[in-house]
Design an enzyme around this catalytic site. Structure first.
Site, PDB file in Angstrom:
ATOM      1  N   HIS A 154      60.309  -5.425 -10.672  1.00  0.00           N
ATOM      2  CA  HIS A 154      59.646  -6.127  -9.562  1.00  0.00           C
ATOM      3  C   HIS A 154      59.785  -7.644  -9.736  1.00  0.00           C
ATOM      4  O   HIS A 154      60.075  -8.358  -8.773  1.00  0.00           O
ATOM      5  CB  HIS A 154      58.144  -5.809  -9.538  1.00  0.00           C
ATOM      6  CG  HIS A 154      57.785  -4.386  -9.266  1.00  0.00           C
ATOM      7  ND1 HIS A 154      56.949  -3.668 -10.076  1.00  0.00           N
ATOM      8  CD2 HIS A 154      58.121  -3.551  -8.246  1.00  0.00           C
ATOM      9  CE1 HIS A 154      56.774  -2.447  -9.580  1.00  0.00           C
ATOM     10  NE2 HIS A 154      57.486  -2.347  -8.473  1.00  0.00           N
ATOM     11  N   LYS A 212      47.865   7.519  -3.267  1.00  0.00           N
ATOM     12  CA  LYS A 212      48.814   7.685  -4.390  1.00  0.00           C
ATOM     13  C   LYS A 212      48.088   7.729  -5.728  1.00  0.00           C
ATOM     14  O   LYS A 212      48.729   7.788  -6.770  1.00  0.00           O
ATOM     15  CB  LYS A 212      49.824   6.529  -4.394  1.00  0.00           C
ATOM     16  CG  LYS A 212      50.897   6.640  -3.322  1.00  0.00           C
ATOM     17  CD  LYS A 212      52.064   5.716  -3.616  1.00  0.00           C
ATOM     18  CE  LYS A 212      53.168   5.875  -2.593  1.00  0.00           C
ATOM     19  NZ  LYS A 212      54.225   4.873  -2.761  1.00  0.00           N
ATOM     20  N   ARG A 240      67.058   0.241  -6.210  1.00  0.00           N
ATOM     21  CA  ARG A 240      67.545   0.402  -7.575  1.00  0.00           C
ATOM     22  C   ARG A 240      68.802   1.249  -7.596  1.00  0.00           C
ATOM     23  O   ARG A 240      69.813   0.866  -8.161  1.00  0.00           O
ATOM     24  CB  ARG A 240      66.474   1.080  -8.438  1.00  0.00           C
ATOM     25  CG  ARG A 240      65.334   0.178  -8.761  1.00  0.00           C
ATOM     26  CD  ARG A 240      64.161   0.939  -9.266  1.00  0.00           C
ATOM     27  NE  ARG A 240      63.541   1.681  -8.184  1.00  0.00           N
ATOM     28  CZ  ARG A 240      62.355   2.263  -8.267  1.00  0.00           C
ATOM     29  NH1 ARG A 240      61.696   2.240  -9.398  1.00  0.00           N
ATOM     30  NH2 ARG A 240      61.846   2.880  -7.236  1.00  0.00           N
ATOM     31  N   SER A 281      57.584   2.032 -12.262  1.00  0.00           N
ATOM     32  CA  SER A 281      56.191   2.031 -12.713  1.00  0.00           C
ATOM     33  C   SER A 281      55.786   3.438 -13.133  1.00  0.00           C
ATOM     34  O   SER A 281      55.096   3.633 -14.130  1.00  0.00           O
ATOM     35  CB  SER A 281      55.267   1.557 -11.581  1.00  0.00           C
ATOM     36  OG  SER A 281      55.617   0.275 -11.145  1.00  0.00           O
TER      37      SER A 281
HETATM   38  P1  ADP Z   1      56.049   1.653  -3.323  1.00  0.00           P
HETATM   39  O1  ADP Z   1      54.946   2.639  -3.573  1.00  0.00           O
HETATM   40  O2  ADP Z   1      55.873   0.850  -2.092  1.00  0.00           O
HETATM   41  O3  ADP Z   1      57.425   2.222  -3.429  1.00  0.00           O
HETATM   42  P2  ADP Z   1      56.610   0.284  -5.831  1.00  0.00           P
HETATM   43  O4  ADP Z   1      55.735  -0.670  -6.583  1.00  0.00           O
HETATM   44  O5  ADP Z   1      57.054   1.513  -6.538  1.00  0.00           O
HETATM   45  O6  ADP Z   1      55.847   0.581  -4.496  1.00  0.00           O
HETATM   46  O7  ADP Z   1      57.922  -0.477  -5.360  1.00  0.00           O
HETATM   47  C1  ADP Z   1      57.872  -1.591  -4.517  1.00  0.00           C
HETATM   48  C2  ADP Z   1      59.277  -1.994  -4.169  1.00  0.00           C
HETATM   49  O8  ADP Z   1      59.930  -2.472  -5.343  1.00  0.00           O
HETATM   50  C3  ADP Z   1      60.153  -0.853  -3.648  1.00  0.00           C
HETATM   51  O9  ADP Z   1      61.056  -1.373  -2.688  1.00  0.00           O
HETATM   52  C4  ADP Z   1      60.897  -0.388  -4.869  1.00  0.00           C
HETATM   53  O10 ADP Z   1      62.140   0.197  -4.534  1.00  0.00           O
HETATM   54  C5  ADP Z   1      61.084  -1.702  -5.588  1.00  0.00           C
HETATM   55  N1  ADP Z   1      61.239  -1.528  -7.023  1.00  0.00           N
HETATM   56  C6  ADP Z   1      60.484  -0.816  -7.870  1.00  0.00           C
HETATM   57  N2  ADP Z   1      60.962  -0.889  -9.136  1.00  0.00           N
HETATM   58  C7  ADP Z   1      62.062  -1.680  -9.066  1.00  0.00           C
HETATM   59  C8  ADP Z   1      63.035  -2.110 -10.011  1.00  0.00           C
HETATM   60  N3  ADP Z   1      63.007  -1.736 -11.285  1.00  0.00           N
HETATM   61  N4  ADP Z   1      64.010  -2.908  -9.568  1.00  0.00           N
HETATM   62  C9  ADP Z   1      64.069  -3.264  -8.278  1.00  0.00           C
HETATM   63  N5  ADP Z   1      63.224  -2.877  -7.323  1.00  0.00           N
HETATM   64  C10 ADP Z   1      62.227  -2.092  -7.713  1.00  0.00           C
END
Ligand code: ADP
Length: 161
Positions: free
Chosen positions: A19, A43, A92, A130
């Site tokens: 992130h 969630k 990703r 995460s």
């Molecule tokens: P959500 O529940 O909205 O998917 P996340 O916190 O899992 O929330 O992810 C938020 C955004 O960040 C999403 O677009 C996800 O694809 C992106 N994301 C999560 N982890 C990574 C990572 N390691 N690298 C790049 N983007 C990421």
């Protein structure tokens, strides 16, 4: 000249180096980036909204044009309320694509004036999630390559409860 602004929404449960990488890249392109933490109670997040916001604030405190906020309800409603027309999401792997594609098109259907922009993280973060980090923490993994040390500390505190 009008400022170019974008919202980067997500669960951030908790924030990872993936992130942070996306936030840094977005902050180089946009004048202002709002990282918006979705309430997402359905969630069953490990961290409360206040905790997720606090960790993100700490992670982004040296990036001058980034702020952190939270929102409930539809992301398009939040973005519009802020007078912004751009959503940033991270991609990703190909496995993210289907869900992100559906969501971007649904959001476009809800509000055609809002555009979703996808950004790729550095390849060393392309497998960081995460969800997996929390699972690995329960099994005793060292998280130093995935999250800042203060995030690791908070994860350990939570899972020991
Ligand atoms: P959500 O529940 O909205 O998917 P996340 O916190 O899992 O929330 O992810 C938020 C955004 O960040 C999403 O677009 C996800 O694809 C992106 N994301 C999560 N982890 C990574 C990572 N390691 N690298 C790049 N983007 C990421």
């Amino acid at each position: 000249m009008a400022q170019r602004k974008a919202v980067y929404p997500g669960s951030f449960d908790p924030v990872t180096y993936g992130h942070i990488d996306i936030i840094k890249r977005a902050a180089r392109i946009f004048d202002k980036v709002i990282v918006a933490v979705a309430h997402n109670e359905e969630k069953h997040p490990l961290f409360t909204i206040e905790e997720r916001v606090a960790l993100l604030k700490r992670a982004t405190k040296t990036i001058r044009n980034v702020t952190v906020d939270d929102f409930g309800g539809l992301v398009v409603t939040y973005v519009k309320k802020k007078g912004i027309h751009t959503i940033i999401r991270g991609l990703r792997m190909i496995s993210d694509f289907e869900y992100e594609f559906q969501m971007a098109l649904t959001n476009r259907k809800l509000d055609d004036s809002i555009e979703t922009i996808f950004m790729m993280p550095h390849e060393s973060y392309s497998y960081v999630s995460s969800k997996l980090i929390k699972e690995a923490a329960v099994l005793g993994a060292n998280l130093k390559d995935f999250v800042p040390s203060y995030v690791e500390k908070e994860i350990l505190r939570k899972i020991k409860k």
